[in-house]
Design an enzyme around this catalytic site. Structure first.
Site, PDB file in Angstrom:
ATOM      1  N   HIS A  17      -0.578  -0.452  -6.493  1.00  0.00           N
ATOM      2  CA  HIS A  17      -0.245   0.935  -6.829  1.00  0.00           C
ATOM      3  C   HIS A  17       1.017   0.976  -7.685  1.00  0.00           C
ATOM      4  O   HIS A  17       1.066   1.671  -8.701  1.00  0.00           O
ATOM      5  CB  HIS A  17       0.020   1.769  -5.570  1.00  0.00           C
ATOM      6  N   LYS A  41      -9.068  12.049   7.425  1.00  0.00           N
ATOM      7  CA  LYS A  41      -8.605  10.707   7.777  1.00  0.00           C
ATOM      8  C   LYS A  41      -7.336  10.773   8.604  1.00  0.00           C
ATOM      9  O   LYS A  41      -6.449  11.585   8.344  1.00  0.00           O
ATOM     10  CB  LYS A  41      -8.287   9.909   6.502  1.00  0.00           C
ATOM     11  N   ARG A  90      -9.439  -1.856  -9.726  1.00  0.00           N
ATOM     12  CA  ARG A  90      -9.228  -3.243  -9.309  1.00  0.00           C
ATOM     13  C   ARG A  90     -10.363  -4.129  -9.780  1.00  0.00           C
ATOM     14  O   ARG A  90     -10.164  -5.265 -10.159  1.00  0.00           O
ATOM     15  CB  ARG A  90      -9.137  -3.330  -7.788  1.00  0.00           C
ATOM     16  N   SER A 128      -4.884  -0.721   0.353  1.00  0.00           N
ATOM     17  CA  SER A 128      -4.109  -0.276   1.517  1.00  0.00           C
ATOM     18  C   SER A 128      -4.799  -0.677   2.814  1.00  0.00           C
ATOM     19  O   SER A 128      -4.148  -1.060   3.788  1.00  0.00           O
ATOM     20  CB  SER A 128      -3.920   1.240   1.474  1.00  0.00           C
TER      21      SER A 128
END
Length: 160
Positions: A17, A41, A90, A128
């Site tokens: 990030h 979440k 990514r 993460s």
């Protein structure tokens, strides 16, 4: 002024990030890091903690601002007069979902464009979720997240 918004949950912020934030800050006059409040979440860090951690690790980037938001990303963009969404990719597997989101955001506001920035190869495996797994089982976090937030992650994992 060219303003980009880099949205995400950043729970926690990783070196991947930070790589995108730093590189984006060289391309745009201002980068707004939009930390998403995801009501669906339960995160490791609450929204205020995530904002504080990102502010701490971006304090050396004067054109980066960190804010929290909930709701539609395009509403946040209007609030800051931003027209570019900055997204880090990514791997190719990230592209399909991010492409759909880009099309949706453009449909919601035709003035909005999405810029995909490839994450540095050094961080292409990093997420993460992976950081939380490593931390949960006592693995080494150095090289995955900024050094200054390792104690915060370790403390949070131990609290859970």
């Amino acid at each position: 002024m060219k303003i980009a918004v880099y949205p995400g949950s950043f729970d926690p912020v990783t070196l991947g990030h930070l790589d995108v934030i730093a590189r984006g800050s060289k391309v745009f006059d201002k980068v707004i890091v939009g930390v998403l409040v995801n009501v669906d979440k339960k995160g490791l860090f609450n929204i205020e903690e995530r904002v504080e951690l990102i502010k701490r690790v971006t304090k050396n980037l004067p054109n980066v601002e960190v804010v929290s938001f909930e709701g539609l990303l395009v509403d946040l963009m209007r609030e800051y007069s931003a027209h570019v969404i900055l997204k880090g990719l990514r791997a190719f597997s990230d592209f399909e979902y991010e492409f759909q989101m880009a099309l949706m955001n453009n449909k919601l506001d035709p003035e909005v464009e999405t810029l995909f920035m490839m994450t540095s190869a050094d961080y292409s495996y990093l997420s993460s979720s992976a950081v939380k797994q490593v931390a949960k089982f006592g693995g080494i976090l150095k090289g995955l997240v900024p050094d200054e937030i390792i104690p915060d992650i370790t403390r949070k994992i131990n609290e859970k």
